[in-house]
Each structure stands twice: as structure tokens, then as C-alpha cells.
Design a protein around this motif. Structure first.
Motif, PDB file in Angstrom:
ATOM      1  N   ASN A 326       0.822  -1.216   0.000  1.00  0.00           N
ATOM      2  CA  ASN A 326       0.000   0.000   0.000  1.00  0.00           C
ATOM      3  C   ASN A 326       0.853   1.262   0.000  1.00  0.00           C
ATOM      4  OD1 ASN A 326      -1.765  -2.080   0.540  1.00  0.00           O
ATOM      5  ND2 ASN A 326      -3.106  -0.854   1.815  1.00  0.00           N
ATOM      6  N   HIS A 327       2.036   1.140   0.533  1.00  0.00           N
ATOM      7  CA  HIS A 327       2.954   2.286   0.614  1.00  0.00           C
ATOM      8  C   HIS A 327       4.131   2.125  -0.341  1.00  0.00           C
ATOM      9  CE1 HIS A 327       2.471   5.761   3.118  1.00  0.00           C
ATOM     10  NE2 HIS A 327       3.741   5.817   3.451  1.00  0.00           N
ATOM     11  N   GLY A 328       4.003   1.219  -1.300  1.00  0.00           N
ATOM     12  CA  GLY A 328       5.082   0.980  -2.241  1.00  0.00           C
ATOM     13  C   GLY A 328       6.105   0.006  -1.680  1.00  0.00           C
ATOM     14  N   THR A 329       7.290   0.019  -2.256  1.00  0.00           N
ATOM     15  CA  THR A 329       8.370  -0.870  -1.822  1.00  0.00           C
ATOM     16  C   THR A 329       9.487  -0.054  -1.160  1.00  0.00           C
ATOM     17  OG1 THR A 329       9.415  -0.707  -4.012  1.00  0.00           O
ATOM     18  CG2 THR A 329       7.877  -2.533  -3.652  1.00  0.00           C
ATOM     19  N   GLY A 330      10.483  -0.766  -0.681  1.00  0.00           N
ATOM     20  CA  GLY A 330      11.615  -0.104  -0.041  1.00  0.00           C
ATOM     21  C   GLY A 330      11.350   0.241   1.410  1.00  0.00           C
ATOM     22  N   HIS A 331      10.577  -0.597   2.117  1.00  0.00           N
ATOM     23  CA  HIS A 331      10.282  -0.358   3.527  1.00  0.00           C
ATOM     24  C   HIS A 331      10.794  -1.531   4.357  1.00  0.00           C
ATOM     25  CE1 HIS A 331       7.716   3.129   2.750  1.00  0.00           C
ATOM     26  NE2 HIS A 331       7.274   2.459   1.697  1.00  0.00           N
ATOM     27  N   ALA A 332      11.379  -1.207   5.503  1.00  0.00           N
ATOM     28  CA  ALA A 332      11.865  -2.222   6.431  1.00  0.00           C
ATOM     29  C   ALA A 332      11.134  -2.055   7.757  1.00  0.00           C
ATOM     30  CB  ALA A 332      13.371  -2.085   6.636  1.00  0.00           C
ATOM     31  N   LEU A 333      10.347  -3.060   8.134  1.00  0.00           N
ATOM     32  CA  LEU A 333       9.609  -3.025   9.391  1.00  0.00           C
ATOM     33  C   LEU A 333      10.516  -3.579  10.492  1.00  0.00           C
ATOM     34  CD1 LEU A 333       7.418  -2.832   7.180  1.00  0.00           C
ATOM     35  CD2 LEU A 333       5.926  -4.162   8.676  1.00  0.00           C
ATOM     36  N   VAL A 334      10.921  -2.728  11.404  1.00  0.00           N
ATOM     37  CA  VAL A 334      11.838  -3.130  12.471  1.00  0.00           C
ATOM     38  C   VAL A 334      10.996  -3.537  13.683  1.00  0.00           C
ATOM     39  CG1 VAL A 334      13.795  -2.456  13.904  1.00  0.00           C
ATOM     40  CG2 VAL A 334      13.538  -1.487  11.596  1.00  0.00           C
ATOM     41  N   ILE A 335      10.930  -4.835  13.924  1.00  0.00           N
ATOM     42  CA  ILE A 335      10.116  -5.372  15.013  1.00  0.00           C
ATOM     43  C   ILE A 335      11.031  -5.907  16.117  1.00  0.00           C
ATOM     44  CG2 ILE A 335       8.354  -7.054  15.651  1.00  0.00           C
ATOM     45  CD1 ILE A 335       7.413  -7.068  12.762  1.00  0.00           C
ATOM     46  N   ILE A 336      10.834  -5.419  17.323  1.00  0.00           N
ATOM     47  CA  ILE A 336      11.612  -5.910  18.467  1.00  0.00           C
ATOM     48  C   ILE A 336      10.910  -7.177  18.937  1.00  0.00           C
ATOM     49  CG2 ILE A 336      12.548  -5.320  20.726  1.00  0.00           C
ATOM     50  CD1 ILE A 336      12.154  -2.349  19.913  1.00  0.00           C
TER      51      ILE A 336
END
Length: 466
Positions: A326-336
Motif C-alpha cells: 500500500n505504501h510501495g516498496t523499499g520499507h523495512a519493518l523493524v520489530i523488536i
């Protein structure tokens, strides 16, 4: 021009075109030093040579470079760069000694002192009122050499009280959000009026309700806020460093699994919640989003800062908003991954991860076919001591420095981003599929830890996954 030492062991020469071949390896070594110590991106050889040639072409107005050579075999062993500038406070010309480097194996022989002396002499001939120097806050060895030389330190490039910025950052974002809100309310009521303050907070409450979904729909990214000086001072306090092991494709999305949680996950905040450790240069065209609990977005004003730092809610809906594209590509979700449970394991000289029963992020990766990237933060658990009070609190409490132990100790933290685990999309993964990928991920975390623990001072620590 040559300025030999009294015993003629070293010569200091102004750099010209014939010296560039010998100067380039020194420039490259200088850049590599700052890349390793501060993660400043490397500059290519062409750019380095363009700087040198600009100084050679116009030494009167741009600046100069000096090259130190062995007078016998003419081996290049060090260099210094001086740029000409102006100073309102000094009321005249200013010489800035921006670079100074001596080749390893030749240090401790007075070469740096010779280079600085020649820089000062050149500055006097140029009509400058003083010679200043700039270097990293943590480069104590260089600072000792500069101080001994009598060169004037440029205080404006250094934080006067770095702890102030740490306290400000921590208080605002994590520890005292409710207290900050309360203090703001009381102050406005005192200096303004209670009715006006209530109206203001009511209006802001309406805005928060209207804007309540933004933390689950990509946040509100701001490069300008992520690059503020306060972020840099915050990371310098520990210091924090970010290490890349492999390039990432900006045409994909990723899930970063951050370990360990530590007391407050400062490594995650500094490396992924700001750009102070050069994430944008290490991973071009990829935006990291620190995924936080919904609670963090319920406090006025603090939520606005977090949203502009790229943080988002760690709910399933929020994660899938990115992973669906939905927000395009190139995103890294940093989950602790370990969450609050892992926080209670925080203890110096240990690495205990709550991971065996955490499989939700693996399911998301399978359903959307995104790569899993293990991230281990070395030194995160060393920022606080674990104190017990006569067994009144079974696990004890984390205790740092000032302000009731909330301020962390000044210990280096190195966050290593591992190699991505490629995942094939499986819209309806079975329990076996999830378990297999989860096992592969745990092995990748263990391998990343074992490969790097000796480099970053945890060679004596054994990884424990529970």
C-alpha cells in the motif's frame, strides 16, 4: 617546498599533481577509518582526487594539502588538509585543519606534530588569525595530539553537554511521556488560563481521534526530523553504530527482527528511528520503520515526534499495510521480537532471547513473501545494571545513571544487520511451513551472533533462546 625535521628523517611537502598517486592510498585509509569507527559512507577515488586537485588549482583561496614523506626512500606516511575560511568571532581569516592522518606503523614518531606545525606556518603566511581543528567527539587520541600542538579547538562543532541531549531525547520519546504531558498542561494553565488550556487540549484530542489511524497507515515520515543534530548527539552518547553485512534491494519490503530488547531498545531507536548512524547511506532508498506498541501513540506531542521519525504501530493491520504494498516498496519493518518479556531478561554479559514462541512475524513474511532480516545489537544489555532489593523484586530492576537510574550507562552499542532470508510467498502457510521458516530464522540469529560476538566484546557470552 620542503620542511625537513632537524634530523632530516621526515619531509613535509605541499601536494602537487605528482604527489596524487602517493596521496590517494592515505586518503582512502583515512576514509576507511571513519567508515569503521563512525559508519560514514566511503567516498570513491575520483571524488577524493577532485578535492585534492581543487586545492592544488587554487591554494590561495581554497586551501592546501600537506604530505609527509620519509626523506630517504620518499615513502608517503601521512597527510593534512587545511581549508581557508572566515570567522566573525575571530574578526578575520581562519584556517581549519579538517583532516590529519598518519599511516599505521609510523605513528608515535612526531609526524603528526610536524604536519600540524607546518599547517600553522602556512596559516600565518596566509594571514589567518588562528588555526582550528575538528575531529570526532570520541577520537581521544587525535584530540590529545591537537591539544598538545596548541591549535584552537572548534567548540562549535562539539556538543557542550551531550548528556543534556540524551536526557531530552529519552524523556520526550519513551520514559516520561505522561509526565511531559502533565507538565505541559500545568504550565499552560499557570501562565495562560485553565479554560484556554482545556480548550487547547480538547482540540488536540479531537485531532488525535481524527488522526488515529495514521500510525497504522505508514506514519508521517520526515527526513528533516530524523537528521536533526539532537539525534546525532544522542547516538554519540553511547556511541551507537550500525553495521551492514549485505545490500538490500529497494524494490522489496523487509521485516527486520531486532534482538535483544534490552531495557529500552536504544539501539533500535538510534539506528532505525533516526538517520544519525547513516542508515540512508548504508541502505539507499529503504525506509526503516520502528514498530512500537499502540500505547506509545496515545500521548500528545510525543506521538507527533514518533510518527515523523517513521515509527508505526506494531499491530497486524499496520504491518500488513506495508507488506501488501500500500505504501510501495523499499520499507523495512523493524520489530523488536522479544517484546516486554525479553526486557525482563536484560542483564549485562548475557544474551537471552524470547523467540521460540514468537512466530507472528514469520507468518506475515510467508503470507506476503517478504524477506526476514535478523538484527543483533551488541552491547544493548550492557546499558543498565540489574539491581535487586532484598529479593522484594524477583527479577530486580534495570539501573543506569542519573534521574532515578533511567539514563543509560555510556557503553558502545553495535547493531549488525544480517543477511536477508529469502521467503517464497505462501498465502495459506501450514504450521509446518511456519515452524520450518521460524527454525531457519533462529539459526540465522544464532549464526549472526556467533560470527560477530568476538568483534564487539561479547566473546565470553553464550546465546540462549527461550
Amino acid at each position: 617546498m620542503s620542511t625537513p625535521k632537524s634530523d632530516s628523517q621526515w619531509n613535509i611537502d605541499l601536494v602537487n599533481e605528482n604527489d596524487l598517486a602517493d596521496l590517494l592510498p592515505l586518503l582512502r585509509a583515512y576514509c576507511e577509518f571513519y567508515n569503521q569507527t563512525e559508519q560514514i559512507p566511503l567516498t570513491d577515488d575520483a571524488a577524493l582526487m577532485s578535492v585534492s586537485r581543487a586545492l592544488i588549482a587554487n591554494p590561495k583561496h581554497e586551501g592546501i594539502q600537506l604530505l609527509a614523506r620519509d626523506s630517504k626512500d620518499r615513502t608517503a606516511v601521512g597527510f593534512a588538509t587545511v581549508f581557508w575560511s572566515w570567522s566573525t568571532l575571530q574578526g578575520g581569516r581562519l584556517a581549519v585543519m579538517n583532516d590529519l592522518y598518519v599511516k599505521e606503523g609510523y605513528r608515535g614518531q612526531g609526524i603528526a606534530d610536524l604536519l600540524i606545525s607546518e599547517c600553522a606556518r602556512q596559516a600565518r603566511e596566509h594571514g589567518d588569525r588562528c588555526l582550528t581543528w575538528q575531529t570526532s567527539v570520541d577520537n581521544k587520541r587525535a584530540q590529545t595530539v591537537y591539544n598538545r600542538s596548541g591549535a584552537f579547538k572548534n567548540e562549535m562543532s562539539q556538543p557542550q553537554s551531550i548528556e543534556f541531549f540524551v536526557i531530552l531525547f529519552i524523556f520526550t520519546l519513551f520514559l516520561f511521556s505522561p509526565i511531559v504531558t502533565l507538565i505541559t498542561f500545568v504550565c499552560l494553565s499557570w501562565f495562560w488560563s485553565l479554560p484556554m488550556t482545556l480548550v487547547l487540549f480538547l482540540l488536540y484530542g479531537c485531532w488525535m481521534y481524527y488522526d488515529r489511524h495514521v500510525d497504522s497507515q505508514g506514519g508521517r515520515w520526515s527526513d528533516r526530523l530524523r537528521q536533526l543534530s539532537v539525534c546525532k548527539y544522542f547516538t554519540k552518547y553511547f556511541p551507537l553504530k550500525l553495521i551492514k553485512t549485505e545490500d538490500l534491494d529497494p524494490n522489496e519490503n523487509y521485516i527486520f527482527g531486532f534482538h535483544p530488547h534490552g531495557a529500552f531498545s536504544f539501539g533500535a531507536l538510534g539506528n532505525f528511528g533516526t538517520d544519525a548512524t547513516h542508515f540512508s547511506a548504508l541502505f539507499p532508498n529503504i525506509r526503516p520503520h520502528l514498530m512500537l506498541l499502540q500505547l506509545q501513540f496515545l500521548f500528545p506531542f510525543t506521538r507527533e515526534i514518533l510518527l515523523r521519525l517513521g515509527a508505526c504501530c506494531v499491530s497486524k493491520e499496520s504491518c500488513e499495510y506495508f507488506l501488501r504494498g500500500n505504501h510501495g516498496t523499499g520499507h523495512a519493518l523493524v520489530i523488536i521480537i522479544g517484546g516486554a518479556r525479553e526486557m525482563y531478561f536484560t542483564k549485562a554479559n548475557t544474551m537471552k532471547l524470547y523467540l521460540k514462541n514468537r512466530k507472528g512475524f514469520v507468518t506475515l513474511a510467508l503470507k506476503h513473501g517478504v524477506s526476514l532480516v535478523p538484527v543483533v545489537s551488541f552491547g544493548e544489555n550492557e546499558l543498565y545494571q540489574r539491581l535487586t532489593f532484598f529479593n522484594l523484586i524477583p527479577n530486580g530492576i534495570s539501573w543506569g545513571r542519573s534521574f532515578f537510574g533511567y539514563i543509560p550507562l555510556r557503553r558502545p552499542v553495535v547493531t549488525v544487520v544480517g543477511k536477508p532470508i529469502r521467503v517464497n510467498q505462501n498465502v495459506n502457510p501450514s504450521t509446518e511451513d511456519i515452524g520450518q521458516l521460524h527454525e531457519q530464522y533462529m539459526q540465522a540469529v544464532e549464526e549472526l551472533f556467533e560470527t560477530n560476538k568476538d568483534k564487539y566484546g561479547l566473546g565470553h557470552v553464550k546465546l540462549e533462546i527461550v
